[in-house]
Write a protein that holds these residues in place. Structure first.
Motif, PDB file in Angstrom:
ATOM      1  N   SER A 101       3.004   8.667  -7.928  1.00  0.00           N
ATOM      2  CA  SER A 101       1.844   8.729  -8.798  1.00  0.00           C
ATOM      3  C   SER A 101       1.772  10.042  -9.557  1.00  0.00           C
ATOM      4  N   GLY A 157       2.596   1.567  -3.273  1.00  0.00           N
ATOM      5  CA  GLY A 157       1.659   1.967  -4.314  1.00  0.00           C
ATOM      6  C   GLY A 157       1.337   3.451  -4.284  1.00  0.00           C
ATOM      7  N   CYS A 158       1.525   4.058  -3.105  1.00  0.00           N
ATOM      8  CA  CYS A 158       1.182   5.467  -2.979  1.00  0.00           C
ATOM      9  C   CYS A 158       2.200   6.363  -3.637  1.00  0.00           C
ATOM     10  N   PHE A 178       0.829  -1.190   0.000  1.00  0.00           N
ATOM     11  CA  PHE A 178       0.000   0.000   0.000  1.00  0.00           C
ATOM     12  C   PHE A 178       0.869   1.246   0.000  1.00  0.00           C
TER      13      PHE A 178
END
Ligand code: HEM
Ligand SMILES: [Cu+2]
Lengths: 301, 262
Positions: free
Chosen positions: B22, B18-19, B15
């Motif tokens: 971006s 994944g942050c 998690f």
């Protein structure tokens, strides 16, 4: 007397925070986050025209300001009237959290909703709400009445289970926020729901089977159980309404309604599992013999 | 029990990972990107032309009516006949509107003159008009608010610099440009979440958008081998290789059924 008022104030504070969570969820679901491009002012004013989605974004800022002021009030009250040092410290922590939350909120606006910031804002909101609920619990009359011990033996220890359940619920909220802000798909959140629900069932069923006679434990376990089941159904409804309205040219009220309810009841799920864990740590003892065989240092009486 | 703990840890690590990263890199500069050195004069005399139409195949989707009741000022502008989504507009002659057709590869790498007139996009009745526009990199876009209400304009590019600004009722027009080629940049208004437009930014002047008759014309093209692409917001893209000779006029049609979403 003062204590009663303080508790009522804490309850009011956590209700306002729950309302703030709803307001924040409405912002995200209506895609209103950037409808006000400036911060801290809105359209260069304190009070912009509340048209279209500006209503949600500016409304959220107004509710947040109110909660911020209530938090300052809470800290002042605790400093003046509270004896327990750790509770005063918790008050200060909540104030730091609300300030950090405002800064994160401003950053989402200025940096155009970077996903980590939006997700951080959503997660901190959940932690902040649970903190307000915990402070309401610590100031309650029930808490002042002291501890009524019950014994619980066996592995895994109930304390451990309660903490793990609360942690799984928090992880589940974080996965939900990440999905909401399109950092990840919905699948991890769906799988996480199995884990979180399983943990909640494990701890609540064990409490209800062994300690149903203990008011505080029974009530908090029932609350977690009921809220979690409600939350699962709201999650399914939110998902179905999203699929059903996927082709719509704008966020549809059914989808927004179920999703925001899901965000709000998510906050309640975490808060109630935190309360259950606190109650278990307060009232449940492990038998001396079990602790000693594990090599835990037990102070001799 | 330990395995649960491990998977929880692993999930949170994923998690966190994944942050990160971006945000698109802030590459865009205000000036145009890398102009090719000393360009020879453009050979207008030998230029070729590509024309064609974009056919729509399949069941014509019914576009939903937009509910503007959240802002009465918008709703009033469409009293009696609600605005419909423009995601798919099929013309009366069975062609597809709002398709952006452009030469994707093969155009000689030179500095093509950038028109000094801006391309206008208006906010009127709480919709964008036109729904799709095309500009050259570095060309001005004139954004006009004809509505007695506030809008925010939020382009969401991946290659260019992202921005978000508000425009008050009947406020002064904004002049904006994008420095880099990007097909397409979605634009939205967060005050009115149904508002959506697309901007195609191209390094050269060889692009066109299909209108009410579903046709397009790309003129002034030097003879050569090209890939020509048709882009549609819902159906995706169709790429075709094409060779044009000097002064040649070629027809190249497209079809929504041949388009692929990436
Ligand atoms: C006590 C402080 C605050 C709390 C508890 C709070 C809570 C929330 C919650 C629960 C959400 C929804 C998250 C989600 O969808 O998962 C949210 C969204 C949002 N909040 Fe706050 N908020 C606070 C302060 C602020 C402030 C001061 C701002 C300032 C602008 C702000 C701006 C936003 C924005 C823009 C969103 C939407 C984010 C997005 O769409 O990605 N918040 N907030
Ligand atoms: Cu608008």
């Amino acid at each position: 007397m003062n204590q009663v008022l303080l508790h009522r104030y804490a309850v009011l504070w956590s209700f306002c925070t729950l309302f703030l969570v709803v307001a924040g969820g409405l912002v995200t679901s209506n895609d209103a986050g950037l409808s006000v491009p400036d911060w801290p002012l809105s359209y260069g004013k304190l009070m912009p025209p509340m048209e279209g989605n500006i209503f949600y974004e500016h409304g959220h800022r107004m509710v947040a300001t109110t909660v911020g002021l209530l938090t300052i009030g809470m800290v002042v009250w605790l400093m003046c009237a509270e004896r327990r040092r750790w509770l005063k410290n918790l008050g200060w922590i909540s104030l730091l959290a609300v300030i950090a939350q405002g800064v994160l909120g401003g950053m989402t606006v200025i940096f155009l909703l970077p996903k980590p910031v939006s997700i951080g804002h959503a997660c901190l909101a959940q932690l902040f709400f649970s903190t307000t609920v915990a402070i309401a619990l610590f100031t309650s009359g029930g808490w002042q009445r002291g501890r009524q011990f019950v014994d619980d033996s066996g592995a895994p220890p109930l304390h451990w289970l309660a903490l793990a359940a609360a942690a799984c619920v928090f992880l589940q909220l974080a996965l939900g926020a990440a999905a909401r802000h399109q950092a990840i798909g919905i699948l991890p959140h769906v799988i996480g729901a199995l884990l979180a629900t399983g943990m909640v069932l494990w701890v609540t069923v064990r409490v209800l089977m062994r300690h149903a006679g203990h008011d505080a434990l029974r009530r908090s376990a029932l609350a977690v159980l009921f809220i979690t089941i409600l939350q699962v159904f709201l999650g399914i409804a939110a998902y179905m309404s999203r699929v059903a309205t996927a082709e719509a040219p704008q966020p549809m009220p059914v989808m927004v309604g179920f999703t925001v309810a899901h965000v709000a009841v998510g906050a309640l799920t975490l808060a109630s599992s935190v309360v259950l864990a606190i109650q278990i740590f307060r009232h449940v003892r492990r038998p001396l013999a079990e602790l000693q065989t594990e090599g835990v240092a037990v102070p001799s009486a | 029990m330990n395995s649960i703990f491990v998977s929880v840890l692993a999930a949170s690590a994923l998690f966190v990972a994944g942050c990160g990263g971006s945000k698109a890199p802030e590459t865009a500069k205000e000036e145009s990107a890398a102009p090719a050195a000393t360009a020879p004069p453009i050979d207008e005399a030998n230029a070729a032309t590509i024309t064609g139409k974009v056919a729509f195949t399949g069941d014509k989707p019914t576009m939903r009516a937009i509910d503007m009741s959240a802002n009465p000022i918008c709703a009033r502008a469409h009293a009696g006949s609600p605005q419909h989504s423009e995601e798919v507009v099929v013309n009366g002659n069975g062609t597809l509107k709002n398709v952006f057709v452009w030469i994707k590869t093969g155009v000689p790498d030179r500095q093509w003159p950038v028109p000094s007139t801006p391309v206008e996009i208006a906010q009127k009745g709480c919709t964008y008009g036109p729904h799709v526009i095309g500009v050259m990199a570095g060309q001005d876009i004139k954004i006009v608010n004809d509505d007695p209400t506030n809008h925010n304009i939020h382009p969401m590019p991946k290659v260019n610099q992202e921005w978000n600004e508000s425009q008050p009722p009947n406020g002064d027009p904004k002049l904006k440009k994008f420095a880099r080629e990007e097909v397409m940049i979605p634009v939205k208004c967060n005050v009115h979440p149904w508002m959506r437009a697309y901007i195609g930014v191209v390094n050269h002047p060889f692009f066109a958008i299909t209108g009410d008759d579903g046709t397009f014309t790309i003129k002034g093209l030097p003879p050569g081998k090209y890939t020509i692409e048709a882009w549609h917001e819902k159906y995706g893209t169709q790429d075709v290789d094409i060779t044009v000779g000097a002064k040649e006029s070629k027809t190249q049609d497209f079809d929504s059924a041949q388009m692929k979403t990436s």
